[in-house]
Design a protein around this motif. Sequence first.
Motif, mmCIF file in Angstrom:
data_model
loop_
_atom_site.group_PDB
_atom_site.id
_atom_site.type_symbol
_atom_site.label_atom_id
_atom_site.label_comp_id
_atom_site.label_asym_id
_atom_site.label_seq_id
_atom_site.Cartn_x
_atom_site.Cartn_y
_atom_site.Cartn_z
ATOM 1 N N TYR A 118 0.837 -1.209 0.000
ATOM 2 C CA TYR A 118 0.000 0.000 0.000
ATOM 3 C C TYR A 118 0.873 1.260 0.000
ATOM 4 O O TYR A 118 0.658 2.170 -0.813
ATOM 5 C CB TYR A 118 -0.918 0.005 1.221
ATOM 6 C CG TYR A 118 -1.542 1.360 1.486
ATOM 7 C CD1 TYR A 118 -2.705 1.767 0.838
ATOM 8 C CD2 TYR A 118 -0.936 2.258 2.371
ATOM 9 C CE1 TYR A 118 -3.249 3.020 1.060
ATOM 10 C CE2 TYR A 118 -1.472 3.513 2.601
ATOM 11 C CZ TYR A 118 -2.623 3.885 1.940
ATOM 12 O OH TYR A 118 -3.148 5.142 2.154
ATOM 13 N N ALA A 121 2.730 1.744 -3.370
ATOM 14 C CA ALA A 121 1.831 2.180 -4.442
ATOM 15 C C ALA A 121 1.369 3.617 -4.222
ATOM 16 O O ALA A 121 1.279 4.404 -5.172
ATOM 17 C CB ALA A 121 0.630 1.245 -4.526
ATOM 18 N N ARG A 122 1.104 3.984 -2.979
ATOM 19 C CA ARG A 122 0.695 5.356 -2.679
ATOM 20 C C ARG A 122 1.802 6.344 -3.032
ATOM 21 O O ARG A 122 1.555 7.383 -3.656
ATOM 22 C CB ARG A 122 0.347 5.478 -1.188
ATOM 23 C CG ARG A 122 -0.192 6.844 -0.780
ATOM 24 C CD ARG A 122 0.075 7.122 0.688
ATOM 25 N NE ARG A 122 1.518 7.187 0.970
ATOM 26 C CZ ARG A 122 2.016 7.331 2.193
ATOM 27 N NH1 ARG A 122 1.200 7.390 3.244
ATOM 28 N NH2 ARG A 122 3.318 7.401 2.373
ATOM 29 N N PHE A 125 2.128 6.724 -6.762
ATOM 30 C CA PHE A 125 1.097 7.623 -7.294
ATOM 31 C C PHE A 125 1.496 9.081 -7.104
ATOM 32 O O PHE A 125 1.346 9.914 -8.008
ATOM 33 C CB PHE A 125 -0.241 7.349 -6.588
ATOM 34 C CG PHE A 125 -1.240 8.458 -6.761
ATOM 35 C CD1 PHE A 125 -1.838 8.690 -7.996
ATOM 36 C CD2 PHE A 125 -1.565 9.285 -5.699
ATOM 37 C CE1 PHE A 125 -2.753 9.723 -8.166
ATOM 38 C CE2 PHE A 125 -2.479 10.324 -5.858
ATOM 39 C CZ PHE A 125 -3.070 10.541 -7.094
ATOM 40 N N PHE A 131 -1.139 4.354 -10.426
ATOM 41 C CA PHE A 131 -1.853 3.792 -9.284
ATOM 42 C C PHE A 131 -2.742 4.864 -8.638
ATOM 43 O O PHE A 131 -2.685 5.115 -7.439
ATOM 44 C CB PHE A 131 -0.889 3.214 -8.242
ATOM 45 C CG PHE A 131 -0.072 2.061 -8.745
ATOM 46 C CD1 PHE A 131 -0.584 0.773 -8.753
ATOM 47 C CD2 PHE A 131 1.214 2.261 -9.222
ATOM 48 C CE1 PHE A 131 0.169 -0.287 -9.228
ATOM 49 C CE2 PHE A 131 1.977 1.210 -9.707
ATOM 50 C CZ PHE A 131 1.449 -0.076 -9.703
ATOM 51 N N SER A 132 -3.586 5.489 -9.462
ATOM 52 C CA SER A 132 -4.410 6.607 -8.985
ATOM 53 C C SER A 132 -5.365 6.199 -7.867
ATOM 54 O O SER A 132 -5.789 7.046 -7.069
ATOM 55 C CB SER A 132 -5.213 7.198 -10.144
ATOM 56 O OG SER A 132 -6.055 6.220 -10.742
ATOM 57 N N GLU A 133 -5.692 4.914 -7.787
ATOM 58 C CA GLU A 133 -6.579 4.454 -6.715
ATOM 59 C C GLU A 133 -5.984 4.693 -5.331
ATOM 60 O O GLU A 133 -6.709 4.744 -4.334
ATOM 61 C CB GLU A 133 -6.885 2.947 -6.875
ATOM 62 C CG GLU A 133 -7.593 2.575 -8.163
ATOM 63 C CD GLU A 133 -6.622 2.285 -9.287
ATOM 64 O OE1 GLU A 133 -7.065 1.787 -10.332
ATOM 65 O OE2 GLU A 133 -5.413 2.565 -9.122
ATOM 66 N N PHE A 134 -4.651 4.849 -5.298
ATOM 67 C CA PHE A 134 -3.979 5.020 -4.014
ATOM 68 C C PHE A 134 -3.894 6.489 -3.600
ATOM 69 O O PHE A 134 -3.196 6.829 -2.654
ATOM 70 C CB PHE A 134 -2.601 4.369 -4.047
ATOM 71 C CG PHE A 134 -2.668 2.868 -4.061
ATOM 72 C CD1 PHE A 134 -2.578 2.141 -2.888
ATOM 73 C CD2 PHE A 134 -2.873 2.184 -5.249
ATOM 74 C CE1 PHE A 134 -2.671 0.762 -2.893
ATOM 75 C CE2 PHE A 134 -2.964 0.802 -5.275
ATOM 76 C CZ PHE A 134 -2.872 0.087 -4.097
ATOM 77 N N THR A 139 -9.748 3.654 -1.223
ATOM 78 C CA THR A 139 -9.672 2.938 -2.496
ATOM 79 C C THR A 139 -8.361 2.160 -2.617
ATOM 80 O O THR A 139 -8.325 1.088 -3.220
ATOM 81 C CB THR A 139 -9.807 3.915 -3.683
ATOM 82 O OG1 THR A 139 -8.884 5.008 -3.515
ATOM 83 C CG2 THR A 139 -11.227 4.465 -3.766
ATOM 84 N N GLY A 140 -7.278 2.669 -2.032
ATOM 85 C CA GLY A 140 -6.009 1.949 -2.068
ATOM 86 C C GLY A 140 -6.090 0.620 -1.339
ATOM 87 O O GLY A 140 -5.680 -0.422 -1.862
#
Length: 252
Positions: A118, A121-122, A125, A131-134, A139-140
Amino acid sequence: MHVGDDSEIRPLVLISNSIPKSGSTFLFELQKSFLINSLQDFVCPGGGDYPDDLEFTADYLHNPDADSFLRYIEENDKRAGTSIVKVHRIVSKGLCDQIVKNPCVYMSLVVRDPIDIYLSARDHFRRNGEFSEFGRPQTGVGIVNGYFSRIFDSVQEISTREKVSVVKYEDIILDPIDALRQSLPSSVVEDLSNKEVERRLDLEEVKRRSSFRVNPDRKSRDDRFESDAERGFVVLGLQDLRVRMGYESHEE
């Protein structure tokens, strides 16, 4: 390429699979370096060397669909030599059957503590927008518990067999040579000492191609969270997955 139980010389197709942001590039570069430098070092069961026209291929396939990926595996299974392909993908039933039934196809899967996945990926981003969800913890964590965890779950049925090895990112960093051995078919490395395995690696090139991905973070994990609220949400939200992946016990 490896030698089958019947002493037939067979191609080797290694699928270097991983959960995204698990630091898999380092292992992939180790595998690639070892295999290409081993291609002409193997000896035929009946004596002599393998043919000079052996092929070596190394690819990264970005989100291949199930059918095209199976075609890729089947095509490389016909080559005289060794193929390695890096992917992040769920193991479909068709691919599972191919791995179980085909003596030439093997898979390694790199995993990592879900909390570090997590955070990696954050941060990715924030650096470049991938990895825009993070961009949001909710959402991440959902992606890690969803698609990312399904990659892990999809290999559990066959991970106890010799055809699939699950390697932890933390072990790769701790002892790269041992992790490399774990990730390869036993028939390829069982007769080699660690010194011989290392001799077949171009470690400087491996480090050059992957060092930016494996440099230890300067901050501790707790310091990387922006707030106690983010840390609490992520730790609680990923607790069950950490247990399933062997990073936390039920008692903790």
